[in-house]
Design a protein around this motif. Structure first.
Motif, mmCIF file in Angstrom:
data_model
loop_
_atom_site.group_PDB
_atom_site.id
_atom_site.type_symbol
_atom_site.label_atom_id
_atom_site.label_comp_id
_atom_site.label_asym_id
_atom_site.label_seq_id
_atom_site.Cartn_x
_atom_site.Cartn_y
_atom_site.Cartn_z
ATOM 1 N N ASP A 1 -12.592 -44.966 6.607
ATOM 2 C CA ASP A 1 -13.318 -43.847 7.216
ATOM 3 C C ASP A 1 -13.024 -43.753 8.712
ATOM 4 O O ASP A 1 -12.856 -42.666 9.254
ATOM 5 N N ALA A 2 -12.952 -44.900 9.382
ATOM 6 C CA ALA A 2 -12.681 -44.914 10.819
ATOM 7 C C ALA A 2 -11.284 -44.361 11.114
ATOM 8 O O ALA A 2 -11.100 -43.584 12.064
ATOM 9 N N ASP A 42 -11.378 -40.595 10.616
ATOM 10 C CA ASP A 42 -12.052 -39.934 11.745
ATOM 11 C C ASP A 42 -11.138 -39.862 12.962
ATOM 12 O O ASP A 42 -11.078 -38.838 13.649
ATOM 13 N N ILE A 82 -8.539 -37.181 12.340
ATOM 14 C CA ILE A 82 -9.148 -35.846 12.453
ATOM 15 C C ILE A 82 -9.357 -35.494 13.918
ATOM 16 O O ILE A 82 -9.043 -34.386 14.363
ATOM 17 N N ASP A 83 -9.877 -36.453 14.714
ATOM 18 C CA ASP A 83 -10.074 -36.214 16.156
ATOM 19 C C ASP A 83 -8.758 -35.842 16.826
ATOM 20 O O ASP A 83 -8.692 -34.895 17.617
ATOM 21 N N ARG A 139 -14.774 -33.181 5.027
ATOM 22 C CA ARG A 139 -15.041 -33.908 6.285
ATOM 23 C C ARG A 139 -14.644 -33.060 7.487
ATOM 24 O O ARG A 139 -15.366 -32.998 8.493
ATOM 25 N N ARG A 189 -17.047 -31.285 10.542
ATOM 26 C CA ARG A 189 -16.759 -31.501 11.970
ATOM 27 C C ARG A 189 -16.609 -30.161 12.687
ATOM 28 O O ARG A 189 -17.055 -30.003 13.823
#
Length: 148
Positions: free
Chosen positions: A96-97, A100, A103-104, A141, A145
């Motif tokens: 998950d990290a 993320d 995605i960032d 996800r 966001r």
């Protein structure tokens, strides 16, 4: 080593070991890859092969679920055994990290600010995460966001 070569080597090893389930599953994967190459008249890259293998896993998960719902445990077990074999050729799933962070990075690179930028973000992420995460979950996800 190219992924198709890995599959061919694994096929030979399965033949030598007389592992019928593994051999049958690998043959099925190679056949699906060859069929796609013939249909599209191209030579598949490793990324394309990962997409084929990922699709095969998803199909088997759906079939196993349907067999479970119908009370056909022996058929569901066969599908799950095939999933196990196919997954040995897929890269490790992303945490998950890691997702993320990707995605960032994609949102920053594309300047995404709202839902109208969803396609840009997905387009940048897809080649990086293919075969390493469920694309539907990734899409959800990203939507959360962009809406948040």
């Amino acid at each position: 080593m190219a992924l198709i070569d890995e599959l061919k080597e694994a096929q030979k090893d399965a033949m030598r070991a007389k592992d019928k389930v593994r051999l049958g599953t690998i043959r099925m994967a190679i056949a699906a890859i060859r069929q796609r190459e013939i249909d599209d008249q191209i030579t598949l890259t490793d990324a394309d092969i990962l997409a084929v293998l990922t699709k095969m896993v998803k199909q088997r998960q759906d079939a196993a679920q349907q067999y479970d719902d119908a009370g056909r445990e022996e058929l569901a077990a066969k599908e799950r055994a095939e999933i196990t074999v196919i997954e040995t050729f897929l890269p490790q799933p992303l945490s998950d990290a890691e997702l993320d962070a990707l995605i960032d990075e994609a949102m920053a690179d594309t300047g995404a600010t709202g839902m109208q930028d969803m396609g840009k973000v997905m387009g940048q992420l897809k080649p990086k995460v293919q075969g390493r995460t469920d694309m539907g979950a990734l899409s959800a996800r990203i939507k959360s966001r962009l809406n948040g």
